[in-house]
Write a protein that holds these residues in place. Structure first.
Motif, PDB file in Angstrom:
ATOM      1  N   ILE A   1       0.837  -1.205   0.000  1.00  0.00           N
ATOM      2  CA  ILE A   1       0.000   0.000   0.000  1.00  0.00           C
ATOM      3  C   ILE A   1       0.871   1.253   0.000  1.00  0.00           C
ATOM      4  N   MET A   2       1.949   1.235   0.776  1.00  0.00           N
ATOM      5  CA  MET A   2       2.853   2.381   0.823  1.00  0.00           C
ATOM      6  C   MET A   2       3.503   2.631  -0.543  1.00  0.00           C
ATOM      7  N   ALA A   3       3.709   1.558  -1.323  1.00  0.00           N
ATOM      8  CA  ALA A   3       4.301   1.692  -2.653  1.00  0.00           C
ATOM      9  C   ALA A   3       3.279   2.120  -3.697  1.00  0.00           C
ATOM     10  N   GLY A   4       1.997   2.207  -3.313  1.00  0.00           N
ATOM     11  CA  GLY A   4       0.969   2.679  -4.231  1.00  0.00           C
ATOM     12  C   GLY A   4       0.074   1.606  -4.805  1.00  0.00           C
ATOM     13  N   PHE A   5       0.204   0.345  -4.360  1.00  0.00           N
ATOM     14  CA  PHE A   5      -0.626  -0.740  -4.872  1.00  0.00           C
ATOM     15  C   PHE A   5      -1.971  -0.793  -4.140  1.00  0.00           C
ATOM     16  N   SER A   6      -2.936  -1.438  -4.786  1.00  0.00           N
ATOM     17  CA  SER A   6      -4.221  -1.733  -4.161  1.00  0.00           C
ATOM     18  C   SER A   6      -4.493  -3.231  -4.306  1.00  0.00           C
ATOM     19  N   PRO A   7      -5.268  -3.829  -3.398  1.00  0.00           N
ATOM     20  CA  PRO A   7      -5.494  -5.286  -3.445  1.00  0.00           C
ATOM     21  C   PRO A   7      -6.231  -5.725  -4.707  1.00  0.00           C
ATOM     22  N   TYR A   8      -5.880  -6.918  -5.161  1.00  0.00           N
ATOM     23  CA  TYR A   8      -6.555  -7.563  -6.298  1.00  0.00           C
ATOM     24  C   TYR A   8      -7.073  -8.896  -5.779  1.00  0.00           C
ATOM     25  N   PRO A   9      -8.325  -8.938  -5.333  1.00  0.00           N
ATOM     26  CA  PRO A   9      -8.843 -10.163  -4.686  1.00  0.00           C
ATOM     27  C   PRO A   9      -8.767 -11.373  -5.610  1.00  0.00           C
ATOM     28  N   LEU A  10      -8.396 -12.523  -5.055  1.00  0.00           N
ATOM     29  CA  LEU A  10      -8.339 -13.765  -5.812  1.00  0.00           C
ATOM     30  C   LEU A  10      -9.760 -14.274  -6.069  1.00  0.00           C
ATOM     31  N   SER A  11      -9.958 -14.877  -7.211  1.00  0.00           N
ATOM     32  CA  SER A  11     -11.300 -15.326  -7.582  1.00  0.00           C
ATOM     33  C   SER A  11     -11.687 -16.587  -6.821  1.00  0.00           C
ATOM     34  N   SER A  12     -12.981 -16.803  -6.710  1.00  0.00           N
ATOM     35  CA  SER A  12     -13.495 -17.985  -6.012  1.00  0.00           C
ATOM     36  C   SER A  12     -13.144 -19.262  -6.756  1.00  0.00           C
ATOM     37  N   ILE A  13     -12.950 -19.161  -8.079  1.00  0.00           N
ATOM     38  CA  ILE A  13     -12.578 -20.340  -8.865  1.00  0.00           C
ATOM     39  C   ILE A  13     -11.215 -20.861  -8.411  1.00  0.00           C
TER      40      ILE A  13
ATOM     41  N   THR B   1      -5.162 -26.869   6.130  1.00  0.00           N
ATOM     42  CA  THR B   1      -6.320 -25.987   6.180  1.00  0.00           C
ATOM     43  C   THR B   1      -6.151 -24.868   5.152  1.00  0.00           C
ATOM     44  N   LEU B   2      -7.265 -24.358   4.652  1.00  0.00           N
ATOM     45  CA  LEU B   2      -7.270 -23.246   3.700  1.00  0.00           C
ATOM     46  C   LEU B   2      -8.275 -22.208   4.177  1.00  0.00           C
ATOM     47  N   GLU B   3      -7.808 -20.986   4.317  1.00  0.00           N
ATOM     48  CA  GLU B   3      -8.675 -19.907   4.795  1.00  0.00           C
ATOM     49  C   GLU B   3      -8.551 -18.709   3.871  1.00  0.00           C
ATOM     50  N   GLU B   4      -9.693 -18.127   3.552  1.00  0.00           N
ATOM     51  CA  GLU B   4      -9.717 -16.900   2.761  1.00  0.00           C
ATOM     52  C   GLU B   4     -10.029 -15.735   3.695  1.00  0.00           C
ATOM     53  N   ARG B   5      -9.177 -14.722   3.651  1.00  0.00           N
ATOM     54  CA  ARG B   5      -9.352 -13.585   4.550  1.00  0.00           C
ATOM     55  C   ARG B   5      -8.859 -12.311   3.873  1.00  0.00           C
ATOM     56  N   ASP B   6      -9.724 -11.331   3.782  1.00  0.00           N
ATOM     57  CA  ASP B   6      -9.381 -10.030   3.203  1.00  0.00           C
ATOM     58  C   ASP B   6      -8.775 -10.164   1.807  1.00  0.00           C
ATOM     59  N   GLY B   7      -9.336 -11.053   1.006  1.00  0.00           N
ATOM     60  CA  GLY B   7      -8.885 -11.198  -0.365  1.00  0.00           C
ATOM     61  C   GLY B   7      -7.624 -12.011  -0.537  1.00  0.00           C
ATOM     62  N   ALA B   8      -7.098 -12.575   0.536  1.00  0.00           N
ATOM     63  CA  ALA B   8      -5.878 -13.386   0.481  1.00  0.00           C
ATOM     64  C   ALA B   8      -6.183 -14.804   0.936  1.00  0.00           C
ATOM     65  N   LEU B   9      -5.316 -15.733   0.549  1.00  0.00           N
ATOM     66  CA  LEU B   9      -5.455 -17.130   0.942  1.00  0.00           C
ATOM     67  C   LEU B   9      -4.355 -17.517   1.917  1.00  0.00           C
TER      68      LEU B   9
END
Length: 527
Positions: free
Chosen positions: A474-486, A503-511
């Motif tokens: 974020i400090m470098a100027g990027f914004s999140p790109y959420p991973l698709s459900s597929i 285990t696999l957990e999805e949280r805030d657009g990350a895995l």
């Protein structure tokens, strides 16, 4: 990551260390009363033991240069056979002159004695406090030794390792070496997972004690197997644990999703290693509706991966080119044989008309940050990549905090993280499997030693939690790109081929990929 294919070359080296001088414990006692000098007055005390056990005070000698005077406890002068006049004082002082003083000097001496010594109860209180301090100190030391003996007797390897790390951090050499001698009887490269991990963590402690961590990290390659054997060990790890496949699959899915409508795609892979990540992406893009895009792949590499491959980047280019040709995918390979920390814009070969994807898989934690260098190569590289306006940037990293953590918390974090890793290997590969020790020694041990034994620029294994990586992006100027459900569903299917303990957990657009609910690897994307 310890398991990563980007940092090949592990080994197990035994170390020796020399005897270290044992530091004397710091004294908290008060200075002895027979050697106190206050404002030019020297106070000597005789028969202190008798003083402490009796209400009567033994003789004290108050010497005021240039004359030597002796007084009884009640302040009256006593004779001194060696009392002599001092020529520098003007006139001699003797018993007669003191007696004829009319009590004035005797009174002053009693005042001085009262100031210096206080009353008898005060002196006894002082020595009582000193005795109590020493008693508490001894009690604390006895309690610590008792606790350590109990840890050893019940075989609590984690606690003994942490106690040894603490003693080493406090420069307590006698305790450190004593604990190391006991730990050698508790660890084994062929035992339980915790015993095997303990063997490599002990190796790290020994290297830190001997200040040879950086030498070990650099020289283990001399004891590595031939490149073909090393690749075989890495392939075993790749197959028995889903860590790499999880990272590669999630990153490839994000790239494929971002490039679904692009005709020309340029992928920059920072630390391409064997290039195995791109096999599945080329295969997937070959079946894209409307035909595959033109792919240009820039592979950045260093000498460590060249050893593991048994050759330079040309080998990767030939392998991927043949694969792309077999799937009828237009493909170009651009080799950039340079360390990621030294990359400049001109090294990346970016061209107009291409949709750009950048891949950071298990490599950013090797970049020094602001805690190591004022140039801060870690954040500098992110700013360089952002200036290229990529359509997607993928990040795969270990979920562990070993970058700026102090030594003891870092040691505990390393134990916790790698305990899960060794457990997962133990489930996947029978303990009697002849290659298991080789996998752990050559794919894991080198990283463990570096984390424990090295500091500053010599420590290249500097993992961070995703929350910290998120702040950097974020400090470098990027914004999140959420991973698709597929992508998530595909990875869940992948994990079914492994242990149910993953285990696999999805949280805030990350895995988050974990073992027994402990997160080990995270994957996310940015734009």
């Amino acid at each position: 990551m310890i398991m990563e294919l980007h940092n090949k070359g592990r080994g197990n080296v035994s170390h020796r260390f020399g005897e270290q001088p044992v530091e004397e414990p710091e004294s908290y006692g008060f200075p002895p009363m027979h050697n106190v000098v206050i404002q030019g007055t020297h106070l000597s005390a005789h028969n202190l033991d008798q003083y402490e056990s009796s209400s009567a005070t033994s003789n004290y000698h108050v010497q005021s240069s240039p004359s030597s005077l002796s007084f009884s406890a009640n302040g009256s002068p006593t004779s001194q056979p060696d009392l002599q006049s001092n020529q520098s004082s003007g006139s001699p002082i003797n018993q007669s002159s003191l007696t004829n003083d009319g009590g004035g000097l005797s009174h002053k001496i009693r005042e001085l004695e009262s100031v210096l010594l206080g009353n008898e109860s005060d002196v006894l209180d002082i020595y009582g406090i000193t005795s109590q301090v020493r008693h508490n100190q001894v009690s604390s030391e006895e309690q610590n030794w008792k606790q350590m003996m109990e840890m050893i007797s019940r075989g609590d390897l984690k606690e003994v390792l942490c106690a040894c790390a603490k003693a080493l951090a406090e420069n307590d050499m006698s305790t450190t070496e004593w604990l190391m001698s006991n730990l050698r009887q508790m660890v084994s490269v062929s035992g339980e997972p915790i015993q095997r991990l303990g063997a490599y963590m002990l190796e790290g402690l020994v290297a830190r004690l001997a200040s040879t961590g950086s030498c070990i990290y650099a020289s283990l390659r001399c004891k590595e197997p031939a490149s073909a054997e090393l690749l075989s060990y890495m392939h075993i790890l790749y197959e028995i644990c889903p860590y790499f496949k999880f990272g590669y699959m999630s990153a490839n899915g994000a790239i494929a999703e971002a490039m679904k409508d692009e005709s020309r795609v340029h992928i920059i892979d920072f630390q391409i290693a064997q290039g195995s990540q791109w096999i599945t992406l080329i295969q997937a893009l070959a079946t894209r509706p409307g035909g595959p895009p033109h792919i240009r792949l820039t592979g950045i590499d260093d000498s460590a991966s060249a050893y593991a491959r048994g050759g330079g980047l040309a080998l990767v280019g030939k392998m991927l080119s043949r694969l792309a040709e077999s799937y009828k995918v237009p493909f170009e390979f651009h080799a950039a044989g340079i360390s990621a920390s030294e990359v400049q814009l001109e090294d990346l070969g970016v061209q107009t008309g291409e949709a750009l994807a950048v891949n950071f898989a298990f490599m950013l934690h090797h970049m020094p940050d602001e805690s190591v260098s004022i140039q801060n190569p870690r954040d500098r590289l992110l700013r360089v990549v952002k200036s290229l306006s990529p359509k997607v940037v993928t990040l795969v990293e270990q979920e562990s905090n070993t970058n700026t953590a102090p030594f003891c918390p870092r040691f505990a974090e390393t134990f916790s993280y790698f305990s899960a890793v060794f457990d997962s290997i133990d489930v996947a590969l029978p303990r009697e499997h002849k290659e298991r020790i080789n996998v752990e020694q050559h794919c894991l041990a080198r990283e463990i030693v570096n984390i424990i034994a090295c500091e500053g620029v010599e420590r290249v294994e500097r993992t961070e939690l995703l929350s910290k990586w998120r702040s950097r992006f974020i400090m470098a100027g990027f914004s999140p790109y959420p991973l698709s459900s597929i992508i998530n569903a595909t990875i869940k299917t992948l994990l079914q081929r492994y242990s149910e303990k993953y285990t696999l957990e999805e949280r805030d657009g990350a895995l988050y990929l974990g073992w027994m609910n402990q997160a080990l690897v995270t994957s996310c994307a940015w734009r």
